[in-house]
Scaffold this motif. Structure first.
Motif, PDB file in Angstrom:
ATOM      1  N   ASP A 171     -33.541  32.302  53.711  1.00  0.00           N
ATOM      2  CA  ASP A 171     -33.242  32.554  52.302  1.00  0.00           C
ATOM      3  C   ASP A 171     -31.920  33.286  52.094  1.00  0.00           C
ATOM      4  O   ASP A 171     -31.537  33.577  50.969  1.00  0.00           O
ATOM      5  N   ASP A 172     -31.201  33.556  53.169  1.00  0.00           N
ATOM      6  CA  ASP A 172     -29.909  34.219  53.064  1.00  0.00           C
ATOM      7  C   ASP A 172     -28.853  33.175  52.723  1.00  0.00           C
ATOM      8  O   ASP A 172     -28.388  32.443  53.605  1.00  0.00           O
ATOM      9  N   LYS A 173     -28.468  33.095  51.462  1.00  0.00           N
ATOM     10  CA  LYS A 173     -27.542  32.046  51.024  1.00  0.00           C
ATOM     11  C   LYS A 173     -26.094  32.320  51.426  1.00  0.00           C
ATOM     12  O   LYS A 173     -25.251  31.454  51.315  1.00  0.00           O
ATOM     13  N   ARG A 174     -25.815  33.514  51.909  1.00  0.00           N
ATOM     14  CA  ARG A 174     -24.439  33.824  52.298  1.00  0.00           C
ATOM     15  C   ARG A 174     -24.147  33.454  53.747  1.00  0.00           C
ATOM     16  O   ARG A 174     -23.000  33.297  54.132  1.00  0.00           O
ATOM     17  N   ASN A 175     -25.184  33.354  54.540  1.00  0.00           N
ATOM     18  CA  ASN A 175     -25.004  33.081  55.968  1.00  0.00           C
ATOM     19  C   ASN A 175     -25.897  31.925  56.390  1.00  0.00           C
ATOM     20  O   ASN A 175     -26.768  31.493  55.670  1.00  0.00           O
ATOM     21  N   GLY A 176     -25.694  31.466  57.595  1.00  0.00           N
ATOM     22  CA  GLY A 176     -26.529  30.398  58.118  1.00  0.00           C
ATOM     23  C   GLY A 176     -26.103  29.038  57.614  1.00  0.00           C
ATOM     24  O   GLY A 176     -25.157  28.893  56.843  1.00  0.00           O
ATOM     25  N   PHE A 177     -26.825  28.032  58.065  1.00  0.00           N
ATOM     26  CA  PHE A 177     -26.500  26.652  57.715  1.00  0.00           C
ATOM     27  C   PHE A 177     -27.393  26.181  56.577  1.00  0.00           C
ATOM     28  O   PHE A 177     -28.590  26.486  56.531  1.00  0.00           O
ATOM     29  N   TRP A 178     -26.800  25.405  55.680  1.00  0.00           N
ATOM     30  CA  TRP A 178     -27.506  24.848  54.525  1.00  0.00           C
ATOM     31  C   TRP A 178     -27.201  23.368  54.432  1.00  0.00           C
ATOM     32  O   TRP A 178     -26.086  22.929  54.724  1.00  0.00           O
ATOM     33  N   GLY A 179     -28.202  22.588  54.034  1.00  0.00           N
ATOM     34  CA  GLY A 179     -28.006  21.152  53.937  1.00  0.00           C
ATOM     35  C   GLY A 179     -28.622  20.578  52.680  1.00  0.00           C
ATOM     36  O   GLY A 179     -29.553  21.146  52.102  1.00  0.00           O
ATOM     37  N   PHE A 180     -28.091  19.432  52.278  1.00  0.00           N
ATOM     38  CA  PHE A 180     -28.641  18.667  51.161  1.00  0.00           C
ATOM     39  C   PHE A 180     -29.290  17.427  51.749  1.00  0.00           C
ATOM     40  O   PHE A 180     -28.611  16.590  52.361  1.00  0.00           O
ATOM     41  N   TYR A 181     -30.600  17.317  51.600  1.00  0.00           N
ATOM     42  CA  TYR A 181     -31.353  16.153  52.068  1.00  0.00           C
ATOM     43  C   TYR A 181     -31.382  15.148  50.931  1.00  0.00           C
ATOM     44  O   TYR A 181     -31.939  15.401  49.869  1.00  0.00           O
ATOM     45  N   GLU A 182     -30.742  14.006  51.148  1.00  0.00           N
ATOM     46  CA  GLU A 182     -30.653  12.974  50.125  1.00  0.00           C
ATOM     47  C   GLU A 182     -31.797  11.977  50.312  1.00  0.00           C
ATOM     48  O   GLU A 182     -31.923  11.357  51.370  1.00  0.00           O
TER      49      GLU A 182
END
Length: 120
Positions: A51-62
């Motif tokens: 839940d840390d939106k400033r760090n780590g990897f984030w993806g958009f699953y289409e």
């Protein structure tokens, strides 16, 4: 039991950072000139506990492609890829956003060479 969402990508690893994620090693050449040993293959797994939106990897699953089509380090970088923000795409039911766990996986020498313009 809920579905597990994963994707495999090729990327560069340099300076202690994974970056420039793509579906094919040859596409990496667009992002710069790196030696073969910097070409890596990784698996991302959606992780709702991140839940840390400033760090780590984030993806958009289409949903249409049934894959994480965009993966970035940091939620903000992911969000700016969409003119109205990523949340607008989620509201349009185009896909979902998730924090991602990264795991480096085996890569062949041929894949490493394909991702590098260096020649040994």
């Amino acid at each position: 039991m809920s579905e597990v969402y994963t994707t495999e990508k090729y990327c560069f690893y340099s300076g202690g950072v994974y970056h420039d994620f793509c579906d094919h090693p040859k596409v990496l050449r667009m992002y710069g000139d790196q030696p073969p040993e910097n070409v890596r293959k990784v698996r991302f797994t959606a992780d709702s506990s991140i839940d840390d939106k400033r760090n780590g990897f984030w993806g958009f699953y289409e949903f249409k492609d049934q894959d994480f089509t965009l993966v970035y380090q940091g939620y903000t970088v992911l969000s700016i890829c969409f003119p109205s923000g990523v949340e607008a795409e989620v509201q349009r039911n185009k896909g979902f956003v998730s924090g991602l766990r990264l795991e480096e996986i085996d890569i062949t020498k041929e894949e490493q060479l394909a991702g590098s313009s260096y020649r040994v």
